[in-house]
Structures are given as C-alpha cells and as structure tokens.
Design an enzyme around this catalytic site. Structure first.
Site, PDB file in Angstrom:
ATOM      1  N   TRP A 184       0.822  -1.224   0.000  1.00 41.56           N
ATOM      2  CA  TRP A 184       0.000   0.000   0.000  1.00 41.56           C
ATOM      3  C   TRP A 184       0.849   1.264   0.000  1.00 41.56           C
ATOM      4  O   TRP A 184       0.314   2.362   0.010  1.00 41.56           O
ATOM      5  CB  TRP A 184      -0.942   0.002   1.202  1.00 41.56           C
ATOM      6  CG  TRP A 184      -1.974  -1.095   1.160  1.00 41.56           C
ATOM      7  CD1 TRP A 184      -2.172  -2.006   0.162  1.00 41.56           C
ATOM      8  CD2 TRP A 184      -2.953  -1.400   2.174  1.00 41.56           C
ATOM      9  NE1 TRP A 184      -3.212  -2.850   0.487  1.00 41.56           N
ATOM     10  CE2 TRP A 184      -3.708  -2.501   1.710  1.00 41.56           C
ATOM     11  CE3 TRP A 184      -3.254  -0.855   3.428  1.00 41.56           C
ATOM     12  CZ2 TRP A 184      -4.742  -3.061   2.462  1.00 41.56           C
ATOM     13  CZ3 TRP A 184      -4.290  -1.405   4.179  1.00 41.56           C
ATOM     14  CH2 TRP A 184      -5.024  -2.492   3.691  1.00 41.56           C
ATOM     15  N   HIS A 194      13.129  -2.493  -1.630  1.00 44.90           N
ATOM     16  CA  HIS A 194      12.219  -1.916  -2.634  1.00 44.90           C
ATOM     17  C   HIS A 194      12.929  -0.766  -3.340  1.00 44.90           C
ATOM     18  O   HIS A 194      13.667  -0.002  -2.723  1.00 44.90           O
ATOM     19  CB  HIS A 194      10.937  -1.417  -1.963  1.00 44.90           C
ATOM     20  CG  HIS A 194       9.855  -1.100  -2.945  1.00 44.90           C
ATOM     21  ND1 HIS A 194       9.861   0.044  -3.704  1.00 44.90           N
ATOM     22  CD2 HIS A 194       8.751  -1.798  -3.314  1.00 44.90           C
ATOM     23  CE1 HIS A 194       8.791   0.032  -4.493  1.00 44.90           C
ATOM     24  NE2 HIS A 194       8.101  -1.065  -4.275  1.00 44.90           N
ATOM     25  N   GLY A 204       4.967   1.932 -10.755  1.00 41.99           N
ATOM     26  CA  GLY A 204       4.115   3.127 -10.683  1.00 41.99           C
ATOM     27  C   GLY A 204       4.032   3.897 -11.992  1.00 41.99           C
ATOM     28  O   GLY A 204       3.545   5.024 -12.024  1.00 41.99           O
ATOM     29  N   SER A 231       3.537  -2.138 -11.992  1.00 42.33           N
ATOM     30  CA  SER A 231       2.343  -1.890 -12.813  1.00 42.33           C
ATOM     31  C   SER A 231       1.570  -3.156 -13.171  1.00 42.33           C
ATOM     32  O   SER A 231       0.983  -3.246 -14.245  1.00 42.33           O
ATOM     33  CB  SER A 231       2.721  -1.105 -14.072  1.00 42.33           C
ATOM     34  OG  SER A 231       3.268   0.144 -13.717  1.00 42.33           O
ATOM     35  N   GLY A 253       1.470  -2.822  -6.211  1.00 42.60           N
ATOM     36  CA  GLY A 253       1.433  -1.504  -5.568  1.00 42.60           C
ATOM     37  C   GLY A 253       0.077  -0.855  -5.739  1.00 42.60           C
ATOM     38  O   GLY A 253      -0.897  -1.215  -5.062  1.00 42.60           O
TER      39      GLY A 253
HETATM   40  C1  PEP Z   1       5.434  -1.811  -5.794  1.00 41.18           C
HETATM   41  O1  PEP Z   1       5.170  -0.934  -4.997  1.00 41.18           O
HETATM   42  O2  PEP Z   1       6.161  -2.736  -5.450  1.00 41.18           O
HETATM   43  C2  PEP Z   1       4.875  -1.753  -7.136  1.00 41.18           C
HETATM   44  C3  PEP Z   1       5.128  -2.725  -7.960  1.00 41.18           C
HETATM   45  O3  PEP Z   1       4.117  -0.671  -7.458  1.00 41.18           O
HETATM   46  P1  PEP Z   1       3.095  -0.531  -8.703  1.00 41.18           P
HETATM   47  O4  PEP Z   1       2.309  -1.811  -8.774  1.00 41.18           O
HETATM   48  O5  PEP Z   1       2.256   0.651  -8.358  1.00 41.18           O
HETATM   49  O6  PEP Z   1       3.923  -0.319  -9.927  1.00 41.18           O
END
Ligand code: PEP
Length: 251
Positions: free
Chosen positions: A10, A95, A173, A213, A234
């Site tokens: 989150w 991360h 993201g 994503s 994410g």
């Molecule tokens: C993440 O935070 O690990 C991630 C993959 O983010 P998102 O899915 O928003 O790209």
C-alpha cells in the site's frame, strides 16, 4: 509445486479508515482462501489496525520496511521485534523506492535480510534494473549484484524463507509493465543465480514475484509465466476490486 503469493504494497497511501475497510474487503473474499497465499503490507501506523482485521484469517500481514535491530536509538525507524509484536509474517526489503529515493545501499539491505530472517520473518527481497541499465543490456548484471548482495551470508535453509520480487524500476508506478518475455527472462535468471549459489532444491522452491504496474488486466498472463509465482502489487492493491481480481487471476 510452488504455492503462489500475492502481496499488496500500500506504500504511503490510505488513512486509518480506508486501511481498515480495504483489509476487511480483502478478508471478506479471501479470509479462508488456501489455494493462494495473500499478504497485505499497509503503512507502519496502520499495521495494528490491519493486523486486527486479518487476525485469525488466511490473509497475512507484512511490513514495507524494517530497521535491522530489535530496538535502539534509531529515531523514526521500526524495529524487528516491533514487527513480530504486531504479528507481521513478511517484510519487504530492498524496494526500489527505498534504494533510489531513500538511498539504501546493498550492504544495508543485506543487514535487513539477515536480521529479519534471524527473527523468523519471511523476507520479500526486491531486485530490478533501471531503464538505463536495461538499455545498456546490464539487466542481468544488475539482478546478479543486487541478489547476491541481498542474500550474502545466508544458508540454503535460510533462502527458503526469502521470496524474490522482480521489479524493474521503470515499471514501478509508471503504468508500463514488463512484457511477459522480459519478466520470464529475468525470473529465470534469478532462479538460475539462486541455483548456482544455493543449489537446485533452493532454486526450485524459490518464490519469484512480478512487480511493476501489475493490474487486473495484465495479471493473468504475468502470474502464470513458468518462473513467476505471484505478484507484488502496488497501486492496484489500493482498490479491493482490482486486488481481488488479481488474486483470482493467479488461481
Ligand atoms: C510496488 O510498490 O512494489 C509496485 C510494484 O508498485 P506498482 O504496482 O504501483 O507499480
């Protein structure tokens, strides 16, 4: 057969009320789901609230970060014992937002991995190349150096408690996910690297998650690649419908 794992990260989103509601919506649908493992990683202030909602269900609690000590004068940090106290099972380490925005280096990440495993947490270790590295054909070298450093000093037995998330930095993201070919190629390389260092059995048992994503539309393909065992989600984990649909598509 490896059991799939879908993790919701989150990030620094939600409020106390939204965190409680989101966790409750996930539990309502997946509270007794055993075919796939599911974990939610809320922001630190909401670990307690979400932990209460998840208590006694099949959905596990995870943290987005940890400091590699149990306690001490480390203002603003969260200790390993605190995560255990809050009944966290997982912790995300390495991360790219912590590597690139907060300046964490490989050595510090390795300290976190070692300390978290020693305390009995399951570690979700993130690795992934930048766009520049991919363009320069340095993806494999990047994955190798991040992975080998993150797992440095571990035994094959300890590696069984590590999940590796392949998260290309350019996909996080951005709405641009890795293609199935790119994701599979990197996952296969990660498994091969673990095999070289820790042996066939560790490599075969290793869970590898796709991240960057991943959403309800692309999840079905990405989650079912030969070397992919789930996802680190994410933004799409912030909407219960999307997250639940991703979990369903992993079945
Ligand atoms: C993440 O935070 O690990 C991630 C993959 O983010 P998102 O899915 O928003 O790209």
């Amino acid at each position: 057969m490896r059991q799939r794992l879908i993790v919701g990260n989150w990030k620094m989103f939600t409020t106390a009320a939204k965190a409680r509601r989101l966790a409750a919506d996930v539990v309502e649908e997946l509270g007794s789901e055993t075919r796939v493992r599911v974990a939610l990683c809320p922001p630190v202030p909401y670990l307690g609230i979400v932990g209460e909602v998840l208590s006694g269900t099949a959905v596990a609690l995870g943290a987005q970060n940890v400091y590699p000590e149990n306690e001490g004068a480390f203002t603003g940090e969260i200790g390993i014992n605190m995560l255990l106290d809050l009944r966290c099972r997982y912790v995300i380490v390495g991360h790219s937002e912590r590597r690139h925005t907060l300046g964490e280096d490989d050595r510090f990440i390795n300290r976190k991995v070692v300390a978290a495993l020693a305390a009995g947490l399951e570690v979700i270790a993130c690795v992934g190349e930048t766009l520049e590295q991919r363009r320069k054909r340095q993806t494999r070298a990047c994955l190798e150096s991040q992975l080998i450093s993150a797992l440095s000093g571990l035994t094959a037995e300890q590696v069984r408690h590590v999940v590796v998330a392949y998260e290309p930095v350019w996909a996080i993201g951005t709405g641009v996910n890795a293609t199935p070919e790119q994701a599979q190629e990197s996952a296969a390389e990660i498994r091969e690297l673990v095999k070289e260092r820790f042996g066939e059995e560790s490599a075969r048992a290793l869970l590898i998650l796709d991240g960057g994503s991943v959403n309800a539309t692309n999840a079905a393909t990405l989650m079912h690649l030969p070397d992919m065992d789930g996802g680190l989600i994410g933004h799409a984990s912030l909407e219960a419908d999307q997250f639940l649909s991703i979990v369903r598509s992993s079945l």
